[in-house]
Design an enzyme around this catalytic site. Structure first.
Site, mmCIF file in Angstrom:
data_model
loop_
_atom_site.group_PDB
_atom_site.id
_atom_site.type_symbol
_atom_site.label_atom_id
_atom_site.label_comp_id
_atom_site.label_asym_id
_atom_site.label_seq_id
_atom_site.Cartn_x
_atom_site.Cartn_y
_atom_site.Cartn_z
ATOM 1 N N SER A 1 0.875 -1.140 -0.130
ATOM 2 C CA SER A 1 -0.083 -0.124 0.118
ATOM 3 C C SER A 1 0.873 1.248 -0.054
ATOM 4 C CB SER A 1 -0.807 -0.111 1.150
ATOM 5 O OG SER A 1 -1.486 1.172 1.255
ATOM 6 N N TYR B 1 -1.617 -0.294 10.852
ATOM 7 C CA TYR B 1 -1.540 -0.948 9.472
ATOM 8 C C TYR B 1 -0.157 -0.225 8.825
ATOM 9 C CZ TYR B 1 -3.400 -0.949 4.526
ATOM 10 O OH TYR B 1 -3.484 -1.604 3.398
#
Length: 264
Positions: free
Chosen positions: A132, A145
């Site tokens: 990501s 995250y």
């Protein structure tokens, strides 16, 4: 490496990006195996794409080991499965932290360790780790995250160097904000500052391109987000100040965190 005829193991095959990846692999003639922890969703993927299925929970270490043994003949690993893990760290229990770390980081590392060895022995193979843009720039309410995606990026880039010259390639594909998939799609939250999104199909195209050309890092995001993430990686304090002033950030974060709390 050509996808056609290759034995492909795809994790996280039942989500938005996973579905696009399964479709792309099938369209390019792969011998596809999909895995996930929801049996009904796996059956739907099997019916849609003619893929073989392996039921496995990547937070279960025994399941990860079994998956690796079952798919030891894999030519192309696409490690796509991930948990969103947004929100304040203090709101997470120890078990929830362990699950996020296991699914987002440990499982990909262990699958790479298990499957790279026979790939090297055959002198052929490729590994794609789907990360990501959050692996390049830290953002508010994403510490857990960010930790998994920063870790995945470092692992991928170093593993690529370790396997250089073996015939086994390693690529990192990092999407930005994805529409029609993930938490923004689930909550209807707007992206901060109305930054443009990409589609799951564009992410799948990035994966195919990475495999065919043995690319190191593919950032599937609009130009403005690629530039912002590059700057944030070099100047984190500056990025922190910019984010604090950005419009729409508070509302986006709140909507996503509330949705995740409801789903835990």
């Amino acid at each position: 490496m050509d996808v056609r005829g290759s034995k492909v193991l795809l994790t996280g095959a039942t989500g938005g990006i996973g579905t696009a990846l399964a479709a792309a692999m099938t369209a390019h003639g792969a011998d596809l195996v999909v895995t996930g922890r929801r049996e009904e969703a796996l059956k739907a993927a099997s019916d849609a794409y003619g893929a073989r299925t392996v039921l496995a929970d990547l937070a279960d270490r025994d399941d990860v080991a079994r998956l690796a043994r079952t798919c030891a003949d894999t030519d192309l690993l696409i490690a796509n499965a991930a948990l969103p893990a947004s929100g304040e760290l203090l709101d997470y229990s120890e078990d929830q932290i362990d699950r996020a770390l296991d699914v987002n980081l440990r499982a990909p590392v262990m699958l790479c360790r298990a499957l790279a060895e026979p790939m090297v022995a055959r002198g052929r193979g490729h590994i794609v780790l789907v990360g990501s843009i959050s692996g390049k720039a830290a953002t508010r309410s994403s510490s857990l995250y960010n930790a998994t995606k920063f870790g995945l990026r470092g692992f991928a880039l170093a593993l690529r160097q370790d396997l250089a010259g073996t015939g086994v390639g390693v690529s990192l594909v990092q999407p930005g904000f994805v529409r029609d998939a993930g938490m923004f799609a689930a909550t209807g939250a707007a992206t901060p500052n109305r930054i443009r999104t990409v589609s799951p199909a564009q992410v799948a195209e990035g994966v195919v391109r990475a495999v065919r050309r043995d690319l190191c890092e593919v950032n599937v995001a609009p130009l403005e987000l690629r530039l912002l993430s590059a700057i944030a990686g070099q100047f984190p304090r500056f990025a922190e100040r910019v984010q604090a002033r950005a419009s729409g950030v508070e509302d986006s974060v709140r909507q996503i965190v509330e949705a995740q709390r409801a789903s835990r």
